[in-house]
Scaffold this motif. Structure first.
Motif, PDB file in Angstrom:
ATOM      1  N   SER A  64       0.857  -0.984  -0.050  1.00 17.41           N
ATOM      2  CA  SER A  64      -0.042   0.025   0.021  1.00 17.41           C
ATOM      3  C   SER A  64       0.808   1.265  -0.113  1.00 17.41           C
ATOM      4  O   SER A  64       1.689   1.561   0.917  1.00 17.41           O
ATOM      5  CB  SER A  64      -0.834   0.027   1.183  1.00 17.41           C
ATOM      6  OG  SER A  64      -1.710   1.457   1.384  1.00 17.41           O
ATOM      7  N   HIS A  65       0.813   1.877  -1.149  1.00 18.96           N
ATOM      8  CA  HIS A  65       1.621   3.178  -1.202  1.00 18.96           C
ATOM      9  C   HIS A  65       1.144   4.194  -0.307  1.00 18.96           C
ATOM     10  O   HIS A  65       2.011   5.269   0.256  1.00 18.96           O
ATOM     11  CB  HIS A  65       1.707   3.560  -2.575  1.00 18.96           C
ATOM     12  CG  HIS A  65       0.483   4.080  -3.209  1.00 18.96           C
ATOM     13  ND1 HIS A  65      -0.630   2.915  -3.535  1.00 18.96           N
ATOM     14  CD2 HIS A  65      -0.413   5.112  -3.570  1.00 18.96           C
ATOM     15  CE1 HIS A  65      -1.881   3.469  -4.076  1.00 18.96           C
ATOM     16  NE2 HIS A  65      -1.614   4.655  -4.062  1.00 18.96           N
ATOM     17  N   ALA A  75       1.123 -12.674  -0.003  1.00 19.24           N
ATOM     18  CA  ALA A  75       1.978 -11.678   0.926  1.00 19.24           C
ATOM     19  C   ALA A  75       1.518 -10.683   1.085  1.00 19.24           C
ATOM     20  O   ALA A  75       0.390 -10.273   1.904  1.00 19.24           O
ATOM     21  CB  ALA A  75       3.488 -11.541   0.410  1.00 19.24           C
ATOM     22  N   TRP A  76       1.745  -9.510   0.347  1.00 18.20           N
ATOM     23  CA  TRP A  76       1.131  -8.160   0.565  1.00 18.20           C
ATOM     24  C   TRP A  76      -0.280  -8.084   0.252  1.00 18.20           C
ATOM     25  O   TRP A  76      -0.667  -6.721   0.447  1.00 18.20           O
ATOM     26  CB  TRP A  76       2.158  -7.147  -0.070  1.00 18.20           C
ATOM     27  CG  TRP A  76       3.407  -7.159   0.499  1.00 18.20           C
ATOM     28  CD1 TRP A  76       4.710  -7.804  -0.122  1.00 18.20           C
ATOM     29  CD2 TRP A  76       3.991  -6.295   1.255  1.00 18.20           C
ATOM     30  NE1 TRP A  76       5.471  -7.281   0.406  1.00 18.20           N
ATOM     31  CE2 TRP A  76       5.510  -6.704   1.282  1.00 18.20           C
ATOM     32  CE3 TRP A  76       3.447  -5.626   2.105  1.00 18.20           C
ATOM     33  CZ2 TRP A  76       6.332  -6.001   2.405  1.00 18.20           C
ATOM     34  CZ3 TRP A  76       4.295  -4.817   3.203  1.00 18.20           C
ATOM     35  CH2 TRP A  76       5.721  -5.045   3.369  1.00 18.20           C
ATOM     36  N   ASP A  77      -1.162  -9.008   0.026  1.00 22.77           N
ATOM     37  CA  ASP A  77      -2.229  -8.693  -0.660  1.00 22.77           C
ATOM     38  C   ASP A  77      -3.281  -8.818   0.336  1.00 22.77           C
ATOM     39  O   ASP A  77      -4.025  -9.596   0.601  1.00 22.77           O
ATOM     40  CB  ASP A  77      -2.452  -9.810  -1.736  1.00 22.77           C
ATOM     41  CG  ASP A  77      -3.846  -9.617  -2.563  1.00 22.77           C
ATOM     42  OD1 ASP A  77      -4.167  -8.569  -2.753  1.00 22.77           O
ATOM     43  OD2 ASP A  77      -4.457 -10.539  -2.745  1.00 22.77           O
ATOM     44  N   SER A  92      -8.308  -7.735   3.657  1.00 18.02           N
ATOM     45  CA  SER A  92      -9.307  -7.647   4.838  1.00 18.02           C
ATOM     46  C   SER A  92      -8.399  -7.329   6.085  1.00 18.02           C
ATOM     47  O   SER A  92      -9.013  -7.412   7.005  1.00 18.02           O
ATOM     48  CB  SER A  92     -10.193  -8.904   4.723  1.00 18.02           C
ATOM     49  OG  SER A  92      -9.599 -10.075   5.053  1.00 18.02           O
ATOM     50  N   ASN A  93      -7.220  -7.558   5.912  1.00 16.76           N
ATOM     51  CA  ASN A  93      -6.344  -7.438   7.069  1.00 16.76           C
ATOM     52  C   ASN A  93      -5.082  -6.568   6.960  1.00 16.76           C
ATOM     53  O   ASN A  93      -3.971  -7.170   6.865  1.00 16.76           O
ATOM     54  CB  ASN A  93      -5.869  -8.811   7.613  1.00 16.76           C
ATOM     55  CG  ASN A  93      -5.323  -9.018   8.929  1.00 16.76           C
ATOM     56  OD1 ASN A  93      -5.421  -7.951   9.594  1.00 16.76           O
ATOM     57  ND2 ASN A  93      -4.619 -10.138   8.931  1.00 16.76           N
ATOM     58  N   LEU A  94      -5.487  -5.293   6.860  1.00 14.29           N
ATOM     59  CA  LEU A  94      -4.216  -4.549   6.327  1.00 14.29           C
ATOM     60  C   LEU A  94      -3.367  -4.232   7.491  1.00 14.29           C
ATOM     61  O   LEU A  94      -1.975  -4.105   7.167  1.00 14.29           O
ATOM     62  CB  LEU A  94      -4.504  -3.172   6.159  1.00 14.29           C
ATOM     63  CG  LEU A  94      -3.716  -2.000   5.536  1.00 14.29           C
ATOM     64  CD1 LEU A  94      -3.191  -2.534   4.070  1.00 14.29           C
ATOM     65  CD2 LEU A  94      -4.405  -0.708   5.432  1.00 14.29           C
ATOM     66  N   GLU A 119       3.480  -5.290  -8.193  1.00 11.02           N
ATOM     67  CA  GLU A 119       2.769  -5.395  -9.651  1.00 11.02           C
ATOM     68  C   GLU A 119       1.847  -4.167  -9.452  1.00 11.02           C
ATOM     69  O   GLU A 119       1.387  -3.906 -10.767  1.00 11.02           O
ATOM     70  CB  GLU A 119       1.910  -6.738  -9.641  1.00 11.02           C
ATOM     71  CG  GLU A 119       0.922  -7.029  -8.712  1.00 11.02           C
ATOM     72  CD  GLU A 119       1.317  -7.887  -7.410  1.00 11.02           C
ATOM     73  OE1 GLU A 119       0.689  -8.678  -7.321  1.00 11.02           O
ATOM     74  OE2 GLU A 119       2.679  -7.843  -7.150  1.00 11.02           O
ATOM     75  N   PHE A 120       1.335  -3.692  -8.325  1.00 11.80           N
ATOM     76  CA  PHE A 120       0.426  -2.535  -8.383  1.00 11.80           C
ATOM     77  C   PHE A 120       0.194  -2.007  -6.996  1.00 11.80           C
ATOM     78  O   PHE A 120       1.007  -2.400  -6.007  1.00 11.80           O
ATOM     79  CB  PHE A 120      -0.946  -2.810  -8.579  1.00 11.80           C
ATOM     80  CG  PHE A 120      -1.478  -3.970  -8.438  1.00 11.80           C
ATOM     81  CD1 PHE A 120      -1.376  -4.630  -7.172  1.00 11.80           C
ATOM     82  CD2 PHE A 120      -2.078  -4.854  -9.557  1.00 11.80           C
ATOM     83  CE1 PHE A 120      -2.152  -5.892  -6.834  1.00 11.80           C
ATOM     84  CE2 PHE A 120      -2.572  -6.060  -9.137  1.00 11.80           C
ATOM     85  CZ  PHE A 120      -2.675  -6.634  -7.782  1.00 11.80           C
ATOM     86  N   GLY A 121      -0.280  -0.767  -6.642  1.00 13.83           N
ATOM     87  CA  GLY A 121      -0.561  -0.542  -5.536  1.00 13.83           C
ATOM     88  C   GLY A 121      -1.773  -0.715  -4.553  1.00 13.83           C
ATOM     89  O   GLY A 121      -2.532  -1.836  -5.131  1.00 13.83           O
ATOM     90  N   ARG A 122      -2.373  -0.047  -3.778  1.00 11.93           N
ATOM     91  CA  ARG A 122      -3.537  -0.463  -3.163  1.00 11.93           C
ATOM     92  C   ARG A 122      -4.549   0.696  -2.990  1.00 11.93           C
ATOM     93  O   ARG A 122      -4.002   1.926  -3.302  1.00 11.93           O
ATOM     94  CB  ARG A 122      -3.398  -1.029  -1.762  1.00 11.93           C
ATOM     95  CG  ARG A 122      -2.378  -1.962  -1.769  1.00 11.93           C
ATOM     96  CD  ARG A 122      -2.641  -3.272  -0.777  1.00 11.93           C
ATOM     97  NE  ARG A 122      -3.737  -4.091  -1.017  1.00 11.93           N
ATOM     98  CZ  ARG A 122      -3.723  -5.079  -1.855  1.00 11.93           C
ATOM     99  NH1 ARG A 122      -2.735  -5.398  -2.440  1.00 11.93           N
ATOM    100  NH2 ARG A 122      -4.910  -5.818  -2.052  1.00 11.93           N
TER     101      ARG A 122
END
Length: 475
Positions: free
Chosen positions: A65-66, A336-338, A341-343, A380-383
């Motif tokens: 998450s940027h 991993a970083w995905d 529901s649990n940031l 691969e992208f942000g959030r």
């Protein structure tokens, strides 16, 4: 096991096609030898003078998450909990509807100015914050694909669905390797999902340029070895085996001059033989000092695994490997970083990679390697800056996110581009993933428009659709 013919008998049989059959069979196995005819991995001159010789790509699989790390947006604290309309990429992909209502979610980690430059960053990565002045940030990244599979393939291969060579393969194809005894492209702990081997594959360019996997995602670093590297033969028997195969391959190449596929297979045998003698030593991190282990977090519970992988990446790069990618991820559908529901789980992952990454940067710098090594960090992208389904996590965001680069002629202390006030979409100095590819290639001395390979009647390249060099990032 090889048949018990004499060497003379083996060589005589190559004239009636038996040698070709033997070579074809050997090519299907994890082979150990090659013909000393040409070396397609020999160092090559680029298109223009290079600022960097090699790349270490730290792939944060799943998407960091940027807005919780490096893209400070004060409005998120002010508007936290409010329902606001956004153009959500997943909603648009599924329904075509723009302006869907979403609940704004503030960052879970506190932002503050860091370093001499006063760069605003959260306390998610405190160790990296200590070397933040060495980093070049791109806050206006955009990519293709809203799901992990397409976006991961686009990151590595420049295409969301077609089979294309990975970036490491393109770099190796364009520049060759600096060490004839090691693979020129290594992927440490690659994931089996979301593209799998295609993310370090060669596709239609010769197989000699494919990446060599070391270990697997989510596995202990102690398992990070090159498969089938040890021949299982005595040194004398292995050498005899190698010499015989070398002669067989040479005979086949005489009969089929200019056969690029056969030459690549033969060269791979030769490389495998040399790797048996050299790779184990290079990959042995026990040779490093206790101080270096501590610098990377090796030995500490949370950082040991990724610390070992980063240290191995430095050793491989220092030994002349052209492109090393290190994946922090796993083989699950939500890697991993995905955190949908649990940031708060971002905190666990950050603790695992923060010290190793900072250690890698510091180690490269003190060894004089950072100057001509590009360290590239990102996912691969942000959030999204809002909660997914009004819950406690964030969804994928390909429309605006952050990556950083260090070394290799990139401007330290620079923050380039910007997303909107919420961090939802890139709005200023937009940088497409192909632009990033083109810029990294440029620093390596490669012109992304000239780095091509003819296949199926046309020239392909990594930046096949578009792309330009972002000169503002370069020192």
């Amino acid at each position: 096991m090889l048949p018990t013919f004499s060497r003379r008998e083996w060589l005589s049989r190559t004239g009636c096609g038996f040698g070709a059959m033997a070579l074809a069979g050997l090519a299907a196995q994890e082979s150990r030898a090659a013909a000393p005819v040409i070396n397609p991995l020999a160092p090559k001159a680029g298109h223009h003078p290079a600022r960097a010789k090699r790349v270490i790509f730290l792939f944060m699989q799943g998407g960091v998450s940027h807005v919780d790390s490096y893209d400070y947006k004060p409005v998120l604290d002010k508007e936290d909990g409010k329902q606001i309309k956004f153009d959500d990429a997943r909603v648009i992909a599924n329904t075509g509807m723009r302006g869907s209502t979403q609940r704004v979610m503030k960052p879970l980690w506190k932002f503050a100015p860091r370093g001499r430059t006063g760069k605003w960053a959260s306390d998610l990565f405190p160790a990296v914050n200590e070397v933040i002045d060495d980093l070049c940030f791109v806050h206006s990244m955009r990519t293709e694909g809203v799901a992990h599979g397409p976006a991961t393939l686009f990151l590595h291969c420049g295409s969301t669905n077609f089979v294309r060579p990975s970036m490491g393969s393109w770099v190796l194809y364009g520049l060759g390797s600096e060490n004839a005894n090691l693979p020129g492209f290594v992927s440490i702990a690659p994931s089996a999902g979301n593209g799998g081997a295609r993310n370090y594959g060669n596709a239609f360019i010769p197989a000699i340029y494919q990446g060599t996997p070391v270990g697997r995602a989510g596995a202990p670093a102690s398992e990070a070895t090159i498969r089938n590297l040890v021949p299982g033969l005595s040194p004398t028997a292995a050498e005899e085996h190698f010499n015989l195969l070398r002669e067989l391959n040479a005979e086949q190449l005489k009969q089929r001059p200019g056969d690029a596929e056969l030459e690549a297979v033969a060269a791979s045998y030769e490389l495998a033989w040399r790797m048996q003698k050299n790779a184990p030593d290079v990959m042995d991190i026990s040779k490093e000092t206790k101080e270096t282990h501590k610098l990377y977090g090796v030995g500490a519970k949370e950082t040991d695994n990724f610390g070992k992988q980063c240290l191995m990446a430095r050793r491989l790069s220092e030994a002349g490997v052209r492109f090393v990618q290190v994946t922090y991820g796993d083989n699950s559908a939500n890697p991993a970083w995905d955190q949908h529901s649990n940031l708060p789980k971002h905190g666990d992952h950050a603790r695992a990679v923060d010290r190793p990454i900072a250690g890698l940067l510091a180690d490269l710098k003190r060894r004089g390697l950072l100057e001509d090594t590009i360290v590239w960090w990102g996912g691969e992208f942000g959030r999204t800056p809002y909660a997914e389904k009004n819950g406690t996590g964030r969804d994928h965001n390909p429309g605006g996110f952050t990556v950083w680069l260090a070394g290799g002629g990139f401007k330290p202390g620079l923050s380039f581009g910007a997303t909107d006030e919420f961090g939802a979409q890139a709005v200023t100095d937009k940088v497409h993933m192909h632009d990033l590819h083109a810029t990294i290639l440029h620093q390596l001395g490669l012109n992304h428009e000239k780095l091509t390979f003819k296949y199926a009647g046309r020239d392909f390249r990594l930046t096949d659709v578009h792309g330009h060099v972002v000169k503002e990032l370069l020192g």
